[in-house]
Enzyme design. Sequence first.
Site, PDB file in Angstrom:
ATOM      1  N   LYS A 285       0.833  -1.202   0.000  1.00 19.29           N
ATOM      2  CA  LYS A 285       0.000   0.000   0.000  1.00 19.29           C
ATOM      3  C   LYS A 285       0.872   1.257   0.000  1.00 19.29           C
ATOM      4  O   LYS A 285       2.074   1.217   0.284  1.00 19.29           O
ATOM      5  CB  LYS A 285      -0.878   0.029   1.269  1.00 19.29           C
ATOM      6  CG  LYS A 285      -1.951  -1.035   1.342  1.00 19.29           C
ATOM      7  CD  LYS A 285      -2.733  -0.883   2.644  1.00 19.29           C
ATOM      8  CE  LYS A 285      -3.818  -1.938   2.770  1.00 19.29           C
ATOM      9  NZ  LYS A 285      -4.911  -1.709   1.810  1.00 19.29           N
ATOM     10  N   ARG A 359     -10.621 -11.202   1.235  1.00 20.94           N
ATOM     11  CA  ARG A 359     -11.521 -12.167   0.611  1.00 20.94           C
ATOM     12  C   ARG A 359     -10.929 -13.580   0.612  1.00 20.94           C
ATOM     13  O   ARG A 359     -11.659 -14.564   0.597  1.00 20.94           O
ATOM     14  CB  ARG A 359     -11.860 -11.707  -0.800  1.00 20.94           C
ATOM     15  CG  ARG A 359     -10.682 -11.597  -1.749  1.00 20.94           C
ATOM     16  CD  ARG A 359     -10.938 -10.675  -2.926  1.00 20.94           C
ATOM     17  NE  ARG A 359     -11.049  -9.284  -2.520  1.00 20.94           N
ATOM     18  CZ  ARG A 359     -11.269  -8.273  -3.352  1.00 20.94           C
ATOM     19  NH1 ARG A 359     -11.418  -8.517  -4.655  1.00 20.94           N
ATOM     20  NH2 ARG A 359     -11.341  -7.039  -2.932  1.00 20.94           N
TER      21      ARG A 359
END
Length: 503
Positions: A285, A359
Site C-alpha cells: 500500500k 476475501r
Amino acid sequence: MMKFQFTYGTAGSGEADAAVKLITREELKEQGGAVWIHPQVDAELRRLYAKGLFKGERGQKEAVATLGLHPGAQALFVGYGGVTADELREAGAAAAKALRRLKARSAQVLLPSGVLSGNADCSTERAAQSFAEGLMLGWYERPKRKREHDKEAEQLDVRFVPEAQAGGGDAAGARWEAGMKRGELFAEGALFARDLTNMPGNELIPEGLAEYAEEIGHRYGFDVEIIDEFTAIDMGMGGLIGVGKGSAHPPRMIVLHYEGAPDSEDVWGVIGKGITFDTGGISLKRADGMEEMIGDMGGAAAVLGAMRIIGELKPKINVLAVIAAAENMPSDRALKPGDVIVTMSGRTVEVVNTDAEGRLVLADALTTAIRRGATRLIDIATLTGAVEVALGNVATGAVTNDELLLQEVIRAGRTSGERIWPFPSYPEYRKQLDSDAADLKNSGGRHGGTITGGLFIGAFAENLPWVHLDIAGTSWLRAARGWESKGATGVMVRTLAELLSSR
C-alpha cells in the site's frame, strides 16, 4: 474509561451537576410558554433563540449556568426534532459531548411526555434504548497510551426523570427501564469493538485476537475453537495460510458456537474479517494513511461485539461466529502476485493482487462455518476502498444472493441507525473474476470493485442465503460524527445484535 450508571424515577432526584432538557423548535417558538428549568434560565435560552444563536436543531446543544436558581450548576438544552430512534440517539450523543466538556459526573435527563410514552414508530423501549446508546457512544473517545496512566475509571450517573406533565405511570417507567438496560448492553458491545479496533498492530496480533474471543466464549459459556496454523494447514485452509505466512505472527481461525435453540437446525453464520494489520503484502500500500490499517479487523471486532450482546440476552437461536485472523506482511515467505492457492473448499484462486487478501481468508471462513452447520451467512469486512469511493463514509455496502435475507439485515440496520446500501450482483460482474490459471482470481480490477470483491466471497457460500457487508468506509472516521467516534466506530455491532436478538 467512563462507566455509566442509569436509573429512572423521581425519588431521590435531587441535585446533579447538570439538568438535561430535550427541546424542539416548536417549543422555542411558543410565546410565554411552560417553564422548562427555571423562568430566568429559560429566559436566557429564549434570548439566544431570538438572536439566532440557538435554534433547537437536531443535535444542537446549549449550556446555561443556573447561578443557584436550580439544583445543579448547569442547564443543558439539547435540540431534537421528534420522537424517533435516530433523533434521540443523536440527542443523547450531543448531551454526552456537552456533559464531558462540562466535566459533569451526574446528570438528570428530563423526559417529555412524548419521549416517555413513545409512538407507533418509536416505542418507549426503543426511545430509551436509543437515548442510552447515544449517551454512551457519544461520550467515547479513543483511549490514548500515556506515560502516566489514568486513575480508576470514573462514573457518570444519569437519572431519567419524567417531566411534571409526562404520563404513563409505572407501566411507562418499566418500559423505559427495560429499553435503557438494552441500550446499555448494545452500547457496551459497540464500545468493546471500538476499543479492539483502535488497538495498535503491535499490541493486537492474530493470536491476541483469538485470546479476546476465548475470553468472551468462557464468560458466556460458548464452545470455542481456536485453529492454529498447523491445524489450518491440515484442514487445507490455503487462503488463511497464504495470507498469514508472510508474517512472523501466524494466523488463527476462530470459531464461537452459541446454541440457544438446540432443537432447531437453523444456524446463523456470522463471519468477520480479522486482518490485524494490512500492509498490502507484496502489492504494498501507499505510506499515507497506512497507520489506519490497524482497523482492518473491524469486521472481526463487530462479530465479537455482537456476540457479547448475544451472550447477555441469550436469544433462542443458534449462532456460529467465525473470525479469520491474520497479518498481511511482505517478506521472503509472503504470497506473490501470480501465485495459485487451493482454498479449504477445494477451489483454486489465482492471486493477482496480494492487497485483496481479506476475501482470501473469508473464503476459508465461510467454508469453516458451512462445515459446522451454518444455514445462512453474513460476512462483515473492511474489504474494499471502492466502497468508500461509491458511498463515502455514510453507508455500508452490501452484496447478496438472497434478497429476503438482505432486507432483514437492512431493517435491523435502520433500527440501529446504521445505513446499508445494496449493490447489484449481475452475472457480468462475476465474469470479471474468471481466471486463465485457476477457478477464479482474487481481483476483478478497478471497475465495480466492491461488487466483484463481494461476489468473490459469495462464490464460497455454496448457494446458502448470504449477505456481504463492506464496512471499509463506515468502520473508521477521521472526525467524530453524532454518536460515531473519530477512529473506530464499532459499526454493525448493533445491527447484528438487533438482527439476531429480535428474532
